[in-house]
Design a protein around this motif. Sequence first.
Motif, PDB file in Angstrom:
ATOM      1  N   GLN A  19       0.788  -1.254   0.036  1.00  0.00           N
ATOM      2  CA  GLN A  19      -0.072  -0.130  -0.247  1.00  0.00           C
ATOM      3  C   GLN A  19       1.023   1.160   0.175  1.00  0.00           C
ATOM      4  O   GLN A  19       0.658   2.254  -0.939  1.00  0.00           O
ATOM      5  CB  GLN A  19      -0.936   0.153   1.231  1.00  0.00           C
ATOM      6  CG  GLN A  19      -1.960  -0.996   1.182  1.00  0.00           C
ATOM      7  CD  GLN A  19      -3.086  -0.743   0.118  1.00  0.00           C
ATOM      8  OE1 GLN A  19      -3.079   0.342  -0.402  1.00  0.00           O
ATOM      9  NE2 GLN A  19      -4.000  -1.704  -0.019  1.00  0.00           N
ATOM     10  N   GLY A  23       0.941   3.967  -2.955  1.00  0.00           N
ATOM     11  CA  GLY A  23       0.793   5.411  -2.743  1.00  0.00           C
ATOM     12  C   GLY A  23       2.069   6.286  -3.186  1.00  0.00           C
ATOM     13  O   GLY A  23       1.632   7.356  -3.688  1.00  0.00           O
ATOM     14  N   THR A  26       1.940   6.298  -7.209  1.00  0.00           N
ATOM     15  CA  THR A  26       0.941   6.915  -7.604  1.00  0.00           C
ATOM     16  C   THR A  26       1.206   8.801  -7.496  1.00  0.00           C
ATOM     17  O   THR A  26       1.125   9.200  -8.428  1.00  0.00           O
ATOM     18  CB  THR A  26      -0.275   6.818  -6.937  1.00  0.00           C
ATOM     19  OG1 THR A  26      -0.685   5.202  -7.221  1.00  0.00           O
ATOM     20  CG2 THR A  26      -1.611   7.593  -7.567  1.00  0.00           C
ATOM     21  N   HIS A  27       1.664   8.980  -6.236  1.00  0.00           N
ATOM     22  CA  HIS A  27       2.126  10.203  -5.894  1.00  0.00           C
ATOM     23  C   HIS A  27       3.131  10.788  -6.862  1.00  0.00           C
ATOM     24  O   HIS A  27       2.966  12.019  -7.494  1.00  0.00           O
ATOM     25  CB  HIS A  27       2.477  10.430  -4.631  1.00  0.00           C
ATOM     26  CG  HIS A  27       2.915  11.627  -3.950  1.00  0.00           C
ATOM     27  ND1 HIS A  27       2.113  12.532  -3.715  1.00  0.00           N
ATOM     28  CD2 HIS A  27       4.339  12.199  -3.658  1.00  0.00           C
ATOM     29  CE1 HIS A  27       2.702  13.741  -3.293  1.00  0.00           C
ATOM     30  NE2 HIS A  27       3.976  13.574  -3.453  1.00  0.00           N
ATOM     31  N   VAL A  51      -0.533   4.130   7.497  1.00  0.00           N
ATOM     32  CA  VAL A  51      -1.436   5.119   6.878  1.00  0.00           C
ATOM     33  C   VAL A  51      -0.770   6.588   7.429  1.00  0.00           C
ATOM     34  O   VAL A  51      -0.635   7.595   7.083  1.00  0.00           O
ATOM     35  CB  VAL A  51      -2.754   5.010   7.476  1.00  0.00           C
ATOM     36  CG1 VAL A  51      -3.504   6.368   7.177  1.00  0.00           C
ATOM     37  CG2 VAL A  51      -3.699   3.849   6.611  1.00  0.00           C
ATOM     38  N   MET A  54       2.537   7.406   5.970  1.00  0.00           N
ATOM     39  CA  MET A  54       2.423   8.133   4.650  1.00  0.00           C
ATOM     40  C   MET A  54       1.911   9.486   4.816  1.00  0.00           C
ATOM     41  O   MET A  54       2.337  10.391   4.065  1.00  0.00           O
ATOM     42  CB  MET A  54       1.524   7.248   3.878  1.00  0.00           C
ATOM     43  CG  MET A  54       2.143   5.959   3.633  1.00  0.00           C
ATOM     44  SD  MET A  54       3.635   6.071   2.606  1.00  0.00           S
ATOM     45  CE  MET A  54       3.199   6.366   0.955  1.00  0.00           C
ATOM     46  N   ARG A  55       1.031   9.643   5.932  1.00  0.00           N
ATOM     47  CA  ARG A  55       0.412  10.883   6.059  1.00  0.00           C
ATOM     48  C   ARG A  55       1.567  12.204   6.335  1.00  0.00           C
ATOM     49  O   ARG A  55       1.468  13.128   5.994  1.00  0.00           O
ATOM     50  CB  ARG A  55      -0.672  11.065   7.226  1.00  0.00           C
ATOM     51  CG  ARG A  55      -1.206  12.349   7.307  1.00  0.00           C
ATOM     52  CD  ARG A  55      -2.033  12.601   8.605  1.00  0.00           C
ATOM     53  NE  ARG A  55      -1.071  12.346   9.813  1.00  0.00           N
ATOM     54  CZ  ARG A  55      -0.135  13.467  10.137  1.00  0.00           C
ATOM     55  NH1 ARG A  55      -0.040  14.619   9.355  1.00  0.00           N
ATOM     56  NH2 ARG A  55       0.645  13.143  11.364  1.00  0.00           N
ATOM     57  N   ILE A  59       1.029  11.819   1.821  1.00  0.00           N
ATOM     58  CA  ILE A  59       0.232  10.953   0.869  1.00  0.00           C
ATOM     59  C   ILE A  59      -0.927  10.336   1.828  1.00  0.00           C
ATOM     60  O   ILE A  59      -0.703   9.759   2.974  1.00  0.00           O
ATOM     61  CB  ILE A  59       1.262   9.920   0.303  1.00  0.00           C
ATOM     62  CG1 ILE A  59       2.102  10.534  -0.729  1.00  0.00           C
ATOM     63  CG2 ILE A  59       0.389   8.604  -0.464  1.00  0.00           C
ATOM     64  CD1 ILE A  59       3.206   9.535  -1.145  1.00  0.00           C
ATOM     65  N   ASP A  60      -2.080  10.342   1.329  1.00  0.00           N
ATOM     66  CA  ASP A  60      -3.288  10.022   2.052  1.00  0.00           C
ATOM     67  C   ASP A  60      -3.563   8.527   1.662  1.00  0.00           C
ATOM     68  O   ASP A  60      -4.181   8.360   0.509  1.00  0.00           O
ATOM     69  CB  ASP A  60      -4.568  10.849   1.769  1.00  0.00           C
ATOM     70  CG  ASP A  60      -5.709  10.482   2.663  1.00  0.00           C
ATOM     71  OD1 ASP A  60      -5.816   9.540   3.375  1.00  0.00           O
ATOM     72  OD2 ASP A  60      -6.756  11.153   2.351  1.00  0.00           O
ATOM     73  N   LEU A  61      -3.563   7.586   2.722  1.00  0.00           N
ATOM     74  CA  LEU A  61      -4.042   6.059   2.254  1.00  0.00           C
ATOM     75  C   LEU A  61      -5.193   5.697   2.981  1.00  0.00           C
ATOM     76  O   LEU A  61      -5.517   4.600   3.147  1.00  0.00           O
ATOM     77  CB  LEU A  61      -2.831   5.148   2.731  1.00  0.00           C
ATOM     78  CG  LEU A  61      -1.785   5.227   1.966  1.00  0.00           C
ATOM     79  CD1 LEU A  61      -0.794   4.090   2.503  1.00  0.00           C
ATOM     80  CD2 LEU A  61      -1.738   5.064   0.386  1.00  0.00           C
ATOM     81  N   ALA A  64      -7.781   3.766   1.197  1.00  0.00           N
ATOM     82  CA  ALA A  64      -6.882   2.563   0.671  1.00  0.00           C
ATOM     83  C   ALA A  64      -7.686   1.154   1.177  1.00  0.00           C
ATOM     84  O   ALA A  64      -7.823   1.429   2.438  1.00  0.00           O
ATOM     85  CB  ALA A  64      -5.534   2.359   0.555  1.00  0.00           C
ATOM     86  N   ARG A 117       9.261   3.144   4.946  1.00  0.00           N
ATOM     87  CA  ARG A 117       8.569   3.870   3.937  1.00  0.00           C
ATOM     88  C   ARG A 117       9.757   4.569   3.182  1.00  0.00           C
ATOM     89  O   ARG A 117       9.625   4.667   2.007  1.00  0.00           O
ATOM     90  CB  ARG A 117       7.867   4.964   4.490  1.00  0.00           C
ATOM     91  CG  ARG A 117       7.262   6.207   3.935  1.00  0.00           C
ATOM     92  CD  ARG A 117       6.921   7.326   4.848  1.00  0.00           C
ATOM     93  NE  ARG A 117       8.260   7.992   5.364  1.00  0.00           N
ATOM     94  CZ  ARG A 117       8.305   8.752   6.436  1.00  0.00           C
ATOM     95  NH1 ARG A 117       7.117   8.991   7.163  1.00  0.00           N
ATOM     96  NH2 ARG A 117       9.153   9.213   6.784  1.00  0.00           N
TER      97      ARG A 117
END
Length: 137
Positions: A19, A23, A26-27, A51, A54-55, A59-61, A64, A117
């Motif tokens: 995930q 993310g 895609t970003h 999540v 990533m925030r 980046i917003d998961l 997802a 990450r």
Amino acid sequence: MSDKPSVLFVCVHNAGRSQMAAGLLTHLAGDAVEVRSAGSVPAESVNPVAVEAMREIGIDLTTAQPKPLTVDAVEASDVVITMGCGDTCPVFPGKRYLDWELDDPAGQPIERVRPVRDEIARRVETLLAELGVSPSR
């Protein structure tokens, strides 16, 4: 049939590494790359620590959802990147396979998830260069 490259990220639960990778790609790639992620045994939800990690980088998961790995997803992808799913990932001729050995963020505090990450981000940037796609930052 699309002329843009497509990438499938696969891990066991599709709740952490795959995930985060999807993310990030895609970003960074915008709509220049088709991005998919799946799990061989999908979890009920995405790891909340993933999540949060990533925030922290914008980046917003939160929307997802883990998805099951399907033959169609593999067939539709040019590059299949596995992250600890072992032999459960189907292999098709003509596909490019990469295995990214990364620590599993499941059950880990955010201090242990951030380096995962960041390593995924480094590998995604390398992948973009290999695909000939410039980051859209």
